[in-house]
Every structure is written in C-alpha cells, then in structure tokens.
Design a protein around this motif. Structure first.
Motif, mmCIF file in Angstrom:
data_model
loop_
_atom_site.group_PDB
_atom_site.id
_atom_site.type_symbol
_atom_site.label_atom_id
_atom_site.label_comp_id
_atom_site.label_asym_id
_atom_site.label_seq_id
_atom_site.Cartn_x
_atom_site.Cartn_y
_atom_site.Cartn_z
ATOM 1 N N TYR A 186 9.601 -0.197 -20.582
ATOM 2 C CA TYR A 186 8.881 0.311 -19.411
ATOM 3 C C TYR A 186 9.542 1.582 -18.880
ATOM 4 N N LEU A 187 10.852 1.549 -18.703
ATOM 5 C CA LEU A 187 11.574 2.711 -18.182
ATOM 6 C C LEU A 187 11.492 3.898 -19.141
ATOM 7 N N ALA A 188 11.586 3.632 -20.442
ATOM 8 C CA ALA A 188 11.475 4.704 -21.444
ATOM 9 C C ALA A 188 10.069 5.303 -21.447
ATOM 10 N N ASP A 189 9.051 4.452 -21.347
ATOM 11 C CA ASP A 189 7.668 4.929 -21.312
ATOM 12 C C ASP A 189 7.433 5.796 -20.079
ATOM 13 N N CYS A 190 7.957 5.374 -18.939
ATOM 14 C CA CYS A 190 7.817 6.162 -17.710
ATOM 15 C C CYS A 190 8.494 7.526 -17.868
ATOM 16 N N LYS A 191 9.679 7.511 -18.429
ATOM 17 C CA LYS A 191 10.424 8.769 -18.615
ATOM 18 C C LYS A 191 9.653 9.710 -19.541
ATOM 19 N N GLU A 192 9.162 9.160 -20.636
ATOM 20 C CA GLU A 192 8.423 9.968 -21.607
ATOM 21 C C GLU A 192 7.149 10.552 -20.980
ATOM 22 N N ALA A 193 6.514 9.796 -20.101
ATOM 23 C CA ALA A 193 5.278 10.252 -19.458
ATOM 24 C C ALA A 193 5.546 11.107 -18.219
ATOM 25 N N GLY A 194 6.827 11.265 -17.853
ATOM 26 C CA GLY A 194 7.163 12.032 -16.664
ATOM 27 C C GLY A 194 6.734 11.338 -15.380
ATOM 28 N N LYS A 195 6.678 10.024 -15.436
ATOM 29 C CA LYS A 195 6.204 9.203 -14.315
ATOM 30 C C LYS A 195 7.391 8.476 -13.677
ATOM 31 N N THR A 196 7.379 8.351 -12.381
ATOM 32 C CA THR A 196 8.431 7.615 -11.682
ATOM 33 C C THR A 196 8.164 6.120 -11.827
ATOM 34 N N PRO A 197 9.118 5.346 -12.323
ATOM 35 C CA PRO A 197 8.915 3.900 -12.458
ATOM 36 C C PRO A 197 8.733 3.253 -11.082
ATOM 37 N N GLU A 198 7.918 2.210 -11.041
ATOM 38 C CA GLU A 198 7.754 1.459 -9.799
ATOM 39 C C GLU A 198 9.083 0.812 -9.437
ATOM 40 N N LYS A 199 9.392 0.811 -8.159
ATOM 41 C CA LYS A 199 10.586 0.130 -7.677
ATOM 42 C C LYS A 199 10.137 -1.152 -6.976
ATOM 43 N N PRO A 200 10.683 -2.269 -7.383
ATOM 44 C CA PRO A 200 10.295 -3.519 -6.720
ATOM 45 C C PRO A 200 10.947 -3.630 -5.342
ATOM 46 N N TYR A 201 10.259 -4.290 -4.471
ATOM 47 C CA TYR A 201 10.813 -4.619 -3.154
ATOM 48 C C TYR A 201 11.408 -3.395 -2.465
ATOM 49 N N LYS A 202 10.531 -2.512 -2.048
ATOM 50 C CA LYS A 202 10.928 -1.242 -1.441
ATOM 51 C C LYS A 202 11.578 -1.399 -0.074
ATOM 52 N N GLY A 203 11.435 -2.551 0.549
ATOM 53 C CA GLY A 203 12.037 -2.760 1.858
ATOM 54 C C GLY A 203 11.047 -2.646 3.004
ATOM 55 N N SER A 204 9.793 -2.432 2.695
ATOM 56 C CA SER A 204 8.783 -2.427 3.750
ATOM 57 C C SER A 204 7.555 -3.175 3.245
ATOM 58 N N PHE A 205 6.930 -3.902 4.153
ATOM 59 C CA PHE A 205 5.721 -4.639 3.819
ATOM 60 C C PHE A 205 4.980 -4.984 5.098
ATOM 61 N N ASN A 206 3.691 -5.232 4.975
ATOM 62 C CA ASN A 206 2.877 -5.627 6.121
ATOM 63 C C ASN A 206 2.865 -7.146 6.232
ATOM 64 N N VAL A 207 2.943 -7.611 7.460
ATOM 65 C CA VAL A 207 2.899 -9.046 7.702
ATOM 66 C C VAL A 207 1.748 -9.329 8.650
ATOM 67 N N ARG A 208 0.901 -10.265 8.294
ATOM 68 C CA ARG A 208 -0.203 -10.651 9.159
ATOM 69 C C ARG A 208 0.104 -12.013 9.759
ATOM 70 N N ILE A 209 0.162 -12.049 11.072
ATOM 71 C CA ILE A 209 0.440 -13.296 11.797
ATOM 72 C C ILE A 209 -0.554 -13.406 12.944
ATOM 73 N N SER A 210 -0.614 -14.563 13.558
ATOM 74 C CA SER A 210 -1.526 -14.742 14.688
ATOM 75 C C SER A 210 -1.067 -13.889 15.865
ATOM 76 N N ALA A 211 -2.001 -13.575 16.744
ATOM 77 C CA ALA A 211 -1.686 -12.771 17.925
ATOM 78 C C ALA A 211 -0.659 -13.477 18.813
ATOM 79 N N SER A 212 -0.760 -14.795 18.917
ATOM 80 C CA SER A 212 0.181 -15.516 19.783
ATOM 81 C C SER A 212 1.600 -15.505 19.201
ATOM 82 N N LEU A 213 1.720 -15.621 17.885
ATOM 83 C CA LEU A 213 3.047 -15.552 17.267
ATOM 84 C C LEU A 213 3.614 -14.148 17.397
#
Length: 113
Positions: A54-81
């Motif tokens: 995967y990393l070699a294919d990304c490099k060859e294609a000049g594409k940035t590999p996806e990074k897992p768990y970037k440190g930000s995400f959306n959370v949907r919770i109830s309004a009361s919580l």
C-alpha cells in the motif's frame, strides 16, 4: 494480542471456520487493505506485506497514504447528554473537547485495550 500493529496501522484478526483461515483488514482508514493466513505468523506476515505494498503504491502514484486515527472525529449524542457534558466541562474550567478527551482516556485506560 487482539490486533496487529505495523508502521502506525492497526489490523483486525478474524477467523473463518469454514475455510479454516485467519483474515483481517486495516482499521481506521477509508480504503480497503486486507490480508490472510493459515497461521498467526502467516497472517502477520501478510498484514505487513499488505501495508508495505500500500505504501509503495501510494509513493509510486505520488499520493499521500491515508493515516488512521487522525485525532479528530464527530460524535453524535443526545442534546441532554451534550448539555450535561458541557456543564460539567464548564464547572471543571475546561473545554468540552478536553472534557470529552479526558472521559475517553479514563474509559480506555480502565478497559486496557
């Protein structure tokens, strides 16, 4: 070990009883990177090879590999919580973001993932 780890990527470990085969996929990315093996060692070797390809294919294609768990995400919770968390954060003189991060950290530490 519940998961495989290599070069910052985490992979699942599953078992297919019908085929007597271990398999998995890389977690935390949009793309699909899968691997398999008849033994734990074969599974781990195929996981590492899949990441390397995967990393070699990304490099060859000049594409940035996806990074897992970037440190930000959306959370949907109830309004009361949401309200309760915001008020507790305010009482603790911290941002809601830090309050949520600390709450997750506390639970993860307790669970020892």
């Amino acid at each position: 070990m519940k998961y495989l780890d290599y070069k910052g990527y985490t992979g699942s470990i599953e078992y297919n009883h019908d085929d007597n085969l271990l398999y998995g996929k890389v977690l935390g990315i949009q793309g699909l990177i899968s691997y398999e093996g008849l033994t734990g060692q074969e599974l781990e070797n195929d996981f590492k090879e899949a990441i390397n390809v995967y990393l070699a294919d990304c490099k060859e294609a000049g594409k940035t590999p996806e990074k897992p768990y970037k440190g930000s995400f959306n959370v949907r919770i109830s309004a009361s919580l949401h309200q309760k968390a915001a008020l507790l954060a305010k009482e603790a003189k911290m941002s809601l973001n830090n309050f949520v991060a600390e709450s997750i950290r506390s639970r993860v530490t307790k669970e020892k993932v």
